[in-house]
Design an enzyme around this catalytic site. Structure first.
Site, short mmCIF file in Angstrom:
data_model
loop_
_atom_site.label_atom_id
_atom_site.label_comp_id
_atom_site.label_asym_id
_atom_site.label_seq_id
_atom_site.Cartn_x
_atom_site.Cartn_y
_atom_site.Cartn_z
CB ALA A 1 32.03 31.68 73.78
CG ASP A 2 33.42 27.26 70.67
OD1 ASP A 2 32.01 27.06 70.73
OD2 ASP A 2 33.69 27.85 69.50
CD GLU A 3 39.29 25.72 74.68
OE1 GLU A 3 39.91 25.31 75.79
OE2 GLU A 3 39.90 25.27 73.47
#
Length: 397
Positions: free
Chosen positions: A180-182
């Site tokens: 999700a961060d990426e």
């Protein structure tokens, strides 16, 4: 094409296609730092604003032989670091001074945090009316859930992504990376560049809102549409719903992933495993038939692979021009000549003098090549260089 041919017109007078772009990084953890590291890789001058003696991102383990965290060193390359406490008047004024000369601000605090410190979008816009201001959060800048905290695996769970991952008979499994961060970082970088292009045409800056939840949903191959219209997708593990056979197949000394999406590939596979009689047979010859006959088809490939080595299986599959690869570890991948030729590991001198092979930029530019120009700075190490005499002098705790 050879590498030399691709780069034959490369310039050596610019750091990358974003050379000259000024970026202020007010971020933490991964999604925000990833956004600015991508921009820095492409040549932007990224100034990271953090607490003067902070330890953000110093997550274990250390890169062996360096004494420094893989986390911070990976995602804060190609940046300078300024030590400012934005909660204090001196830090706030110094930061707004930097905003006056900046093109872009990237932040990933909870909604309203920077506003409360007097350095939010409205504050930055007052000193630089055409500023592009990118905010990355778990749930976005508006909506009923904006006050909820968010970590990457929590968003994976909330997005439905985790429910699709793992063995069909097992429990949901999170991605082993910060997915999700990426994805939020990638969408934020794209959004920033789009907003900058708009400003170049119109002179208008704007606030760019990126949510981790939205980013996962937008990158879910359209499965959200199926779920919303009454056809929720199933969990398939290593198989797929549309191509049979597609799976991880154990061999004598390892595993191979094979995917047969086309009927012509099935015919080639049938010849390879010694079953030419099944190339066009009912239940096997067409993709729809193989999907209905999944267990039998998958069993044929499993039985053939398990009596052979990976080398033997891959040699046969490649001779038949099938789409397959050995399942490798990252340690094996790090030693791959293809990875080396693509500069995906770049020896980089870190701020303490140690050297580490940092993961390089994915996108290649023939005219304005990208590279890791410097390792991550220690917190606040570039304050005097960036701020000069205006640098606040906080007491070290």
């Amino acid at each position: 094409m050879r590498r030399e041919e691709f780069y034959r017109e490369a310039r050596d007078d610019r750091d990358g296609p974003l050379h000259g772009l000024s970026v202020l990084d007010v971020t933490k953890v991964w999604s925000g730092p990833l956004t600015t590291s991508l921009l820095g890789d492409m040549g932007a001058d990224v100034v990271r604003v953090e607490l003067p003696y902070g330890r953000d991102g110093e997550v274990p383990p250390e890169i062996p032989g360096t004494g420094l965290s893989w986390f911070r060193e990976t995602v804060n390359r190609n940046k300078r670091s300024v030590g400012l406490d934005l909660r204090q008047p001196a830090g706030r004024e110094a930061f707004l001074g930097l905003v006056r000369e900046a093109d872009l601000v990237v932040e990933n605090y909870k909604p309203g945090t920077l506003d409360g410190w007097g350095v939010g979008y409205a504050d930055c816009r007052r000193v630089r009316p055409d500023i592009v201001f990118v905010s990355i959060t778990g749930w976005g800048q508006y909506g009923p859930d904006i006050d909820r905290p968010a970590y990457d695996p929590v968003v994976q769970a909330a997005s439905g992504w985790m429910s699709l991952n793992g063995d069909p008979a097992g429990r949901p499994v999170r991605a082993p990376t910060f997915l999700a961060d990426e994805l939020a970082g990638l969408h934020a970088a794209v959004g920033a560049l789009a907003a900058l292009a708009h400003r170049d045409r119109t002179g208008e800056g704007q606030h760019v809102d990126v949510a981790m939840l939205d980013s996962l949903l937008a990158s879910s191959c359209g499965l959200l549409t199926l779920a919303a219209t009454g056809a929720p997708p199933e969990r398939w593990g290593n198989q797929t719903d549309f191509a049979v056979p597609s799976n991880v197949y154990p061999c004598l000394d390892g595993e191979v992933y094979l995917s047969v999406a086309l009927d012509k590939h099935w015919r080639a596979l049938a010849e390879t495993i010694g079953r030419p009689d099944l190339a066009r047979a009912p239940g096997y010859g067409r993709g729809a038939q193989r999907r209905q006959n999944r267990v039998a088809v998958d069993g044929l490939v499993t039985d053939w692979c398990r009596t052979r080595t990976v080398g033997e299986v891959m040699a046969a599959f490649r001779a038949a021009r099938l789409v397959a690869e050995r399942v490798r570890t990252l340690t094996e991948v790090a030693a791959d000549p293809q990875v080396s030729e693509r500069d995906m590991l770049q020896p980089t001198v870190l701020h303490n003098g140690a050297t580490a092979p940092l993961t390089g930029p994915a996108v290649k530019f023939s005219r304005t090549p990208t590279r890791i120009r410097r390792g991550a700075s220690a917190a606040g190490a570039d304050s005097s260089d960036v701020l000069g005499d205006a640098a606040p002098r906080p007491d070290e705790p």
